[in-house]
Write an enzyme that holds these catalytic residues in place. Structure first.
Site, PDB file in Angstrom:
ATOM      1  N   LYS A   1      23.405 -12.847  22.952  1.00 22.33           N
ATOM      2  CA  LYS A   1      24.473 -12.012  22.427  1.00 22.33           C
ATOM      3  C   LYS A   1      24.460 -10.712  22.922  1.00 22.33           C
ATOM      4  CE  LYS A   1      24.610 -14.408  18.381  1.00 22.33           C
ATOM      5  NZ  LYS A   1      24.061 -14.699  16.889  1.00 22.33           N
ATOM      6  N   GLY A   2      23.016 -10.219  23.080  1.00 20.24           N
ATOM      7  CA  GLY A   2      22.675  -8.858  23.375  1.00 20.24           C
ATOM      8  C   GLY A   2      23.426  -8.154  24.137  1.00 20.24           C
TER       9      GLY A   2
ATOM     10  N   PHE B   1       9.637  -2.187  19.711  1.00 17.38           N
ATOM     11  CA  PHE B   1      10.799  -2.762  19.306  1.00 17.38           C
ATOM     12  C   PHE B   1      11.868  -1.951  19.139  1.00 17.38           C
ATOM     13  CE2 PHE B   1      12.968  -5.417  16.312  1.00 17.38           C
ATOM     14  CZ  PHE B   1      13.298  -6.589  17.011  1.00 17.38           C
ATOM     15  N   VAL B   2      12.884  -2.369  19.642  1.00 16.73           N
ATOM     16  CA  VAL B   2      14.062  -1.236  19.821  1.00 16.73           C
ATOM     17  C   VAL B   2      15.132  -2.031  19.314  1.00 16.73           C
ATOM     18  CG1 VAL B   2      13.033   0.259  21.510  1.00 16.73           C
ATOM     19  CG2 VAL B   2      14.557  -1.641  22.237  1.00 16.73           C
TER      20      VAL B   2
ATOM     21  N   ASP C   1      12.137  -7.920  28.474  1.00 13.86           N
ATOM     22  CA  ASP C   1      11.171  -7.869  27.814  1.00 13.86           C
ATOM     23  C   ASP C   1       9.985  -8.384  28.633  1.00 13.86           C
ATOM     24  OD1 ASP C   1       9.179  -7.655  25.804  1.00 13.86           O
ATOM     25  OD2 ASP C   1      11.023  -7.525  24.483  1.00 13.86           O
TER      26      ASP C   1
ATOM     27  N   GLU D   1      22.375  -7.981  31.500  1.00 11.12           N
ATOM     28  CA  GLU D   1      21.340  -8.186  30.417  1.00 11.12           C
ATOM     29  C   GLU D   1      21.094  -6.783  29.732  1.00 11.12           C
ATOM     30  OE1 GLU D   1      20.278  -9.929  28.360  1.00 11.12           O
ATOM     31  OE2 GLU D   1      19.199 -11.670  28.997  1.00 11.12           O
ATOM     32  N   ASP D   2      21.145  -6.975  28.496  1.00 14.98           N
ATOM     33  CA  ASP D   2      20.602  -6.023  27.841  1.00 14.98           C
ATOM     34  C   ASP D   2      18.989  -5.202  27.933  1.00 14.98           C
ATOM     35  OD1 ASP D   2      19.992  -8.042  26.604  1.00 14.98           O
ATOM     36  OD2 ASP D   2      20.181  -7.330  24.652  1.00 14.98           O
TER      37      ASP D   2
END
Ligand code: PRP
Length: 183
Positions: free
Chosen positions: A47-48, A156-157, A107, A103-104
């Site tokens: 969902k990001g 962590f954002v 990582d 994509e958001d």
């Protein structure tokens, strides 16, 4: 919501809504130029990527189609493992199509690496990646992403589509959370 609505839950603002929009507009021009003679299909990963898809595609100076995939990563907590299951597949046949994955965040890179090979196995004309954020220090596999909005530290954002336990996706900015939220 914006960072002012977060009260004590916020540690710091990494990227403001204005910075994000400015960068998306800039990249929109580049991407449009790159696909000048080609029909491109934008593929978002739920969902990001919802926010970045919605804003990025509106910065493009012409009409583009979009499609969505949902995947589940067999990770524990906040880490992905690279073992991926498709929860919702594309509605579109991408044979001979130019695909741009939107994509958001990249990582570890494991999710996108899997998605890219999966899409490449369907005989598309090309597959490229557009990611708003990338954490170079967190990379476990190398991902060639043709467009990246911002490289950020391995922290962590949340915000702008990124969540902590499904919260903060609707925050306009990208921020780090105060430790008391997740400890
Ligand atoms: C996030 C993000 C990427 C993935 C990146 O999705 O949207 O798909 O993690 O992590 P990686 O590079 O370490 O594989 P998540 O699994 O949190 O689901 P969501 O998009 O629904 O938040």
């Amino acid at each position: 919501m914006d960072a002012t609505h977060m009260g004590q839950d916020i540690e710091k603002v990494l990227l403001t809504d204005a910075q994000i929009q400015e960068r998306l507009a800039e990249l929109g021009v580049e991407v449009w130029e790159y696909y000048r003679d080609k029909d491109v299909l934008l593929v978002g990963v739920l969902k990001g990527a919802v926010m970045v898809m919605a804003d990025f595609m509106r910065h493009l100076p012409g009409s583009v189609p979009m499609d969505w995939m949902a995947v589940s990563s067999y990770g524990s907590g906040t880490k992905s493992s690279g073992v991926v299951r498709i929860l919702k597949d594309l509605d579109t046949d991408i044979t001979d199509r130019h695909v741009l994955i939107v994509e958001d965040v990249i990582d570890s890179g494991l999710t996108l690496s899997w998605i890219r090979s999966n899409l490449e196995s369907r005989s598309p004309a090309s597959v490229e990646i557009f990611s708003l954020l990338r954490k170079p220090e967190a990379a476990k596999v190398e991902i060639e992403s043709r467009w990246v909005g911002f490289d950020i530290p391995d922290e962590f954002v949340v915000g702008y589509g990124l969540d902590y336990d499904e919260r903060y996706r609707n925050l306009r900015d990208v921020v780090t959370l105060a430790p008391h939220v997740y400890s």
